[in-house]
Design a protein around this motif. Structure first.
Motif, mmCIF file in Angstrom:
data_model
loop_
_atom_site.group_PDB
_atom_site.id
_atom_site.type_symbol
_atom_site.label_atom_id
_atom_site.label_comp_id
_atom_site.label_asym_id
_atom_site.label_seq_id
_atom_site.Cartn_x
_atom_site.Cartn_y
_atom_site.Cartn_z
ATOM 1 N N LYS A 183 4.901 12.067 7.315
ATOM 2 C CA LYS A 183 6.238 12.034 7.951
ATOM 3 C C LYS A 183 7.272 12.552 6.966
ATOM 4 O O LYS A 183 7.071 12.492 5.742
ATOM 5 N N PRO A 198 -6.603 4.552 -4.744
ATOM 6 C CA PRO A 198 -7.560 3.444 -4.878
ATOM 7 C C PRO A 198 -8.667 3.506 -3.811
ATOM 8 O O PRO A 198 -8.382 3.706 -2.635
ATOM 9 N N LEU A 254 -4.655 1.215 1.758
ATOM 10 C CA LEU A 254 -4.076 0.696 3.005
ATOM 11 C C LEU A 254 -5.011 0.923 4.204
ATOM 12 O O LEU A 254 -4.969 0.162 5.164
ATOM 13 N N LYS A 266 -7.980 13.551 1.340
ATOM 14 C CA LYS A 266 -6.556 13.368 1.039
ATOM 15 C C LYS A 266 -5.869 14.719 0.867
ATOM 16 O O LYS A 266 -6.137 15.437 -0.101
ATOM 17 N N PRO A 307 0.323 14.656 -0.492
ATOM 18 C CA PRO A 307 0.605 14.215 -1.866
ATOM 19 C C PRO A 307 0.881 12.706 -1.909
ATOM 20 O O PRO A 307 1.455 12.147 -0.974
ATOM 21 N N SER A 358 2.384 9.051 -3.447
ATOM 22 C CA SER A 358 3.665 8.544 -3.993
ATOM 23 C C SER A 358 4.728 9.630 -3.923
ATOM 24 O O SER A 358 5.406 9.939 -4.893
ATOM 25 N N LEU A 397 6.144 10.649 1.634
ATOM 26 C CA LEU A 397 5.614 11.225 2.874
ATOM 27 C C LEU A 397 4.767 10.222 3.663
ATOM 28 O O LEU A 397 4.100 10.583 4.630
ATOM 29 N N ALA A 398 4.770 8.954 3.231
ATOM 30 C CA ALA A 398 4.058 7.858 3.913
ATOM 31 C C ALA A 398 2.551 8.085 3.992
ATOM 32 O O ALA A 398 1.912 7.712 4.985
ATOM 33 N N GLY A 399 1.980 8.684 2.963
ATOM 34 C CA GLY A 399 0.542 8.994 2.965
ATOM 35 C C GLY A 399 -0.345 7.769 3.177
ATOM 36 O O GLY A 399 -1.283 7.809 3.985
ATOM 37 N N GLY A 400 -0.067 6.698 2.481
ATOM 38 C CA GLY A 400 -0.887 5.488 2.630
ATOM 39 C C GLY A 400 -0.704 4.867 4.007
ATOM 40 O O GLY A 400 -1.678 4.462 4.657
ATOM 41 N N ASP A 453 6.188 1.168 7.220
ATOM 42 C CA ASP A 453 6.121 2.493 7.854
ATOM 43 C C ASP A 453 4.894 2.656 8.750
ATOM 44 O O ASP A 453 4.749 3.683 9.418
#
Ligand code: ATP
Length: 291
Positions: free
Chosen positions: A13, A64, A70, A94, A97, A99, A102-105, A139
């Motif tokens: 996002k 991790p 998550l 993955k 990017p 941290s 972009l709300a990756g987790g 998020d």
């Protein structure tokens, strides 16, 4: 057991606006932000296993691959809550990017909820999955639905919006990670210039691209720019290549440009490619996810 598997797309996002209204009694900040999904996505491979355990693997070493992930937490939440007796192997490709704002987790968690709802035959609605997602992170509910929305509360209260007019999004992630928690701690609420969220909502409704671009605003920019001046320089550099609008997403450090004209998007990409490693040219994803 026959091999039962699904591959679910987990899109990133961006924030078109990000406002922090006040700090609440429970320690969370009350936010108001417009988010929209873009077609830079992780791919979550889910394979059922008959040993009743959750196993997670990620193709990048710095994320991790244990119960801190998550996506793992999403699987565990569903498994425990609905007493599912089948295990799952989760493999994350993955591409978003880490941290990066972009709300990756969160999107990996949301995609895992959607995928396991199907694989484990739970028949939960998106609303029910979003409510569960809020237990994992603020998020996650937005990422369960995708599309475009205003998020309020701590990010979990959503009002869905129509999609912004189609355009190119050039995402530029400088080589540093930003902790969202750090940025919240350093925000000075009294000194902030707040975005005009209502104006951007109206511009999305009117499909008025230039008013959207003029209204892009994020109260976290100044804090991140102060800590990492190279992010401010990056924003200035992107402007100089002829973007229609430029903003930092989330707590950063990703900065994105909105551009209507493809050759200008290419010019920004080419201008930055030698300077920053991670540059992606993507589109806004219009529609919301189906269950
Ligand atoms: P947000 O915009 O929601 O603040 P972000 O995009 O800035 O998030 P993420 O990429 O979600 O940040 O990563 C934040 C932290 O979450 C990292 O420290 C990472 O170790 C941890 N994490 C847990 N699960 C994942 C996952 N599936 N993908 C990426 N990071 C994860």
């Amino acid at each position: 057991m026959d091999k039962v598997e699904r591959i679910i797309k987990a899109p990133a996002k961006i924030n078109l606006t990000l406002d922090v209204l006040h700090k609440r009694q429970d320690g969370y900040h009350e936010v108001e932000m417009i988010m929209t999904t873009v077609d830079l996505a992780d791919r979550i491979h889910l394979t059922l296993k008959d040993d009743n355990k959750i196993f997670i693997e990620v193709d990048k070493g710095f994320v991790p691959s244990n119960d801190q992930n998550l996506a793992y937490q999403a699987a565990k939440l569903l498994k425990d809550r609905f007493k599912v007796q089948t295990g799952v192997h989760i493999f994350i490709e993955k591409n978003i990017p880490v941290s990066a704002g972009l709300a990756g987790g969160s999107t990996d968690a949301a995609a895992t909820l959607r995928g396991l709802n199907d694989l484990w035959n739970l028949n939960l609605s998106l609303d029910a999955l979003a409510e569960l997602g809020a237990e994992i992170g603020s998020d996650v509910p937005f990422c369960v639905y995708g599309g475009t929305a205003i998020a309020r509360g701590r990010g979990e209260k959503l009002e869905h919006l129509s999609s912004p007019p189609s355009c190119w999004v050039v995402l530029v992630k400088p080589p540093l990670g930003v902790s969202t928690k750090d940025i919240y701690e350093k925000l000075t609420l009294s000194e902030m210039k707040h975005p005009d969220t209502g104006k951007v909502v109206q511009a999305i409704f009117n499909r008025d691209f230039h008013t959207i671009c003029n209204g892009l605003a994020n109260v976290m920019e100044e804090v991140t720019f102060h800590l990492y001046p190279q992010v401010r320089h990056l924003k200035e550099r992107i402007w100089s290549f002829g973007a229609d609008g430029v903003l930092m997403s989330g707590s950063g450090p990703t900065v994105y440009a909105l551009v209507q004209n493809q050759s200008r998007a290419e010019r920004i990409y080419n201008g930055l490619k030698g300077f920053v490693d991670q540059v992606h040219v993507v589109r806004i994803l219009g529609s919301r996810h189906k269950v």
